[in-house]
Design an enzyme around this catalytic site. Structure first.
Site, PDB file in Angstrom:
ATOM      1  CB  CYS A 118      -3.309   4.767   6.005  1.00  0.00           C
ATOM      2  SG  CYS A 118      -4.886   3.999   6.363  1.00  0.00           S
TER       3      CYS A 118
ATOM      4  CE1 TYR B 144     -21.428  -7.936  27.118  1.00  0.00           C
ATOM      5  CE2 TYR B 144     -21.072 -10.271  27.570  1.00  0.00           C
ATOM      6  CZ  TYR B 144     -20.985  -8.953  27.959  1.00  0.00           C
ATOM      7  OH  TYR B 144     -20.446  -8.632  29.183  1.00  0.00           O
TER       8      TYR B 144
ATOM      9  CD  GLN C 212     -18.151 -10.321  13.226  1.00  0.00           C
ATOM     10  OE1 GLN C 212     -17.154  -9.683  12.925  1.00  0.00           O
ATOM     11  NE2 GLN C 212     -18.323 -10.813  14.446  1.00  0.00           N
TER      12      GLN C 212
ATOM     13  CB  CYS D 265      -0.911   0.001   1.223  1.00  0.00           C
ATOM     14  SG  CYS D 265      -1.908   1.493   1.386  1.00  0.00           S
TER      15      CYS D 265
ATOM     16  CB  CYS E  67     -12.236  -8.663  19.350  1.00  0.00           C
ATOM     17  SG  CYS E  67     -12.999  -7.491  20.499  1.00  0.00           S
TER      18      CYS E  67
ATOM     19  CB  CYS F  97      -8.082   0.758   0.868  1.00  0.00           C
ATOM     20  SG  CYS F  97      -7.829  -0.183   2.390  1.00  0.00           S
TER      21      CYS F  97
ATOM     22  CG  ASP G  73     -18.733 -11.742  19.844  1.00  0.00           C
ATOM     23  OD1 ASP G  73     -17.624 -11.278  20.181  1.00  0.00           O
ATOM     24  OD2 ASP G  73     -19.147 -11.732  18.671  1.00  0.00           O
TER      25      ASP G  73
ATOM     26  CB  CYS H 289      -2.795  -2.033   7.633  1.00  0.00           C
ATOM     27  SG  CYS H 289      -4.191  -2.425   6.550  1.00  0.00           S
TER      28      CYS H 289
END
Length: 502
Positions: free
Chosen positions: A127, A362, A333, A121, A458, A211, A431, A130
């Protein structure tokens, strides 16, 4: 850990550029950071607590941190070096000192990781979307697996054989996977119209046209919408009569249809009608255009008011065999391919035979609950946000899931109430957000004592901390499965199965 310093002509320091090529001349930009000449460039050899900003140190990088930075140690004190990779020996300039850690800027690489690559990229260094494009995908997967292992060692006291950690599940094609983009509208420092992200720690907007992690349909549409915004003379960022602040695009990958939301500081703003007309004419794949009003100054993208300007009120999309109708603000998602793998792991962990009762504590818009419903006797979803529960109920009707019911409330309050009526779930699934489960919910789970507890996380750190509480409450770990939901970033998801001790 001792400081390493190479001497002699045979071990001459070799600086490595971002593209991986060696350079024995002046230090170059490494991972987008131009080394600043600060103070004495000689390597320091003083106690860690005596280091000052500008001091140079040599660090062996052991792992990546949760934000993608390299983590090593200088005389037993943790050092965070953005842009450095595990296995590298780097020279770094101390930027900030804290009681338990140092932050340092990468100056040069003395020993290069075989996983270092040139980021594809062109705006990767600026940016901020990432964090790991300078690492090949095999290295990313290994580093993320280590993040999970390190979290359980540090916060749950589990390492080695006591932690049944499965190999991480990655993607066959770790690019172009994101089905949604939220692009800030504004001007670059040189005055050009841009749709993109703000450079971390600044107010400089970086245009991210092309992107590499966005779905191609989103990327292509964003580039054309940016041009049409300019042609319609729509004010961006701010304006006395209202202005466009954010462009939100979502694609249904199986159909290629797009949903567009224009987030603005007012319900109407100059050039809006011209913009909508030109988008309808030039981008037929966009089937819905809405405007959302956000007059606030918070980092939240959406305001409370959304108005459909043209087209369908919801975007129809699929996840496995399930169908969903997504309103403009509905959560869904971002990586459908990996989400199917993630939810199949949840189903494996639940071990349903058709006779069990399940609680999704959740539940959000009901995706996991509806994924499990065909295999269970009854599924109950709990969510604190009424709008999400309404979406879940609509999705249940759309898919004919008559054994799935959804409730507005807090799981730590509803579970004890249901227990008193004789409802004891066989499986509880959670979750939660990155902050982990509420302490009251963990206590409620310990009191309810479900035979199986499935945790989708996560954040490895909060997963391990919550796991420690449940281990002390009579559960044991069957397995932990990391899943790479967001390649090229430092984020990693995990599915954890806990069962009650007999």
């Amino acid at each position: 850990m001792k400081n390493r310093h190479r001497k002699g002509t045979e071990e001459e320091s070799v600086r490595t550029k971002a593209d991986g090529t060696a350079d024995k001349g002046k230090a170059k930009r490494v991972h987008g950071r131009v080394p600043k000449k600060r103070g004495d460039e000689r390597v320091a050899d003083v106690p860690a607590d005596e280091l000052k900003p500008g001091d140079r140190i040599v660090v062996t990088i052991r792992r990546i941190g949760i934000n993608g930075e390299g983590v090593g140690y200088y005389k037993r004190k943790a050092v965070f070096v953005p842009g450095a990779l595990p296995g590298e020996v780097v020279k770094a300039a101390v930027a900030r000192t804290e009681p338990n850690r140092l932050t340092a800027d990468l100056v040069e690489i003395e020993k290069r990781s075989p996983h270092r690559v040139k980021p594809p990229c062109p705006v990767y260094e600026r940016c901020g979307g990432c964090q790991l494009q300078h690492m090949d995908y095999a290295g990313q997967l290994k580093a993320k697996e280590e993040l999970v292992r390190e979290a359980f060692a540090r916060y749950a006291g589990l390492e080695g054989d006591p932690l049944p950690l499965r190999p991480i599940i990655g993607m066959d094609e770790p690019w172009r996977y994101r089905n949604k983009a939220q692009l800030q509208a504004g001007r670059t420092p040189d005055g050009k119209l841009a749709l993109g992200l703000y450079e971390p720690g600044s107010h400089r907007l970086v245009d991210i046209a092309g992107c590499a992690v966005q779905h191609p349909a989103v990327t292509e549409a964003a580039g054309r919408i940016r041009r049409l915004i300019g042609e319609a003379r729509v004010p961006v960022g701010s304006g006395p009569e209202g202005a466009l602040r954010t462009v939100v695009l979502r694609v249904a990958p199986e159909s290629g249809k797009l949903q567009l939301v224009l987030v603005a500081s007012a319900g109407r703003f100059p050039g809006l009608d011209r913009l909508v007309s030109s988008i309808r004419r030039e981008l037929p794949q966009i089937t819905s255009i809405s405007v959302n009003v956000n007059r606030g100054s918070s980092p939240l993208v959406f305001g409370e008011q959304t108005r459909l300007l043209w087209g369908e009120p919801a975007l129809e999309t699929k996840l496995g065999e399930l169908s969903f109708r997504l309103s403009p603000r509905a959560f869904f998602q971002l990586n459908p391919e990996q989400t199917v793998k993630l939810y199949d792991l949840v189903r494996e962990a639940a071990a349903l035979t058709g006779q069990e009762t399940v609680v999704d504590a959740y539940c959000g818009t009901g995706t996991i609950a509806l994924w499990l419903a065909p295999h269970a006797r009854e599924v109950r979803g709990i969510e604190t946000i009424r709008e999400a529960v309404d979406d879940a109920e609509r999705n249940a009707r759309l898919n004919g899931r008559t054994n799935a019911r959804f409730y507005v409330g807090r799981a730590e309050e509803l579970l004890p109430r249901w227990l008193k009526t004789g409802f004891r779930p066989d499986v509880i699934v959670v979750d939660p957000p990155r902050t982990g489960c509420d302490d009251a919910l963990l206590r409620a789970v310990a009191d309810v004592k479900p035979p199986r507890f499935v945790y989708v996380s996560c954040n490895p750190a909060t997963l391990a901390k919550d796991c420690r509480f449940l281990l002390d409450s009579g559960f044991r770990i069957e397995w932990v499965q990391p899943v790479d939901m967001f390649p090229q970033t430092s984020h990693v998801e995990s599915v954890l199965l806990l069962v009650r001790n007999e």
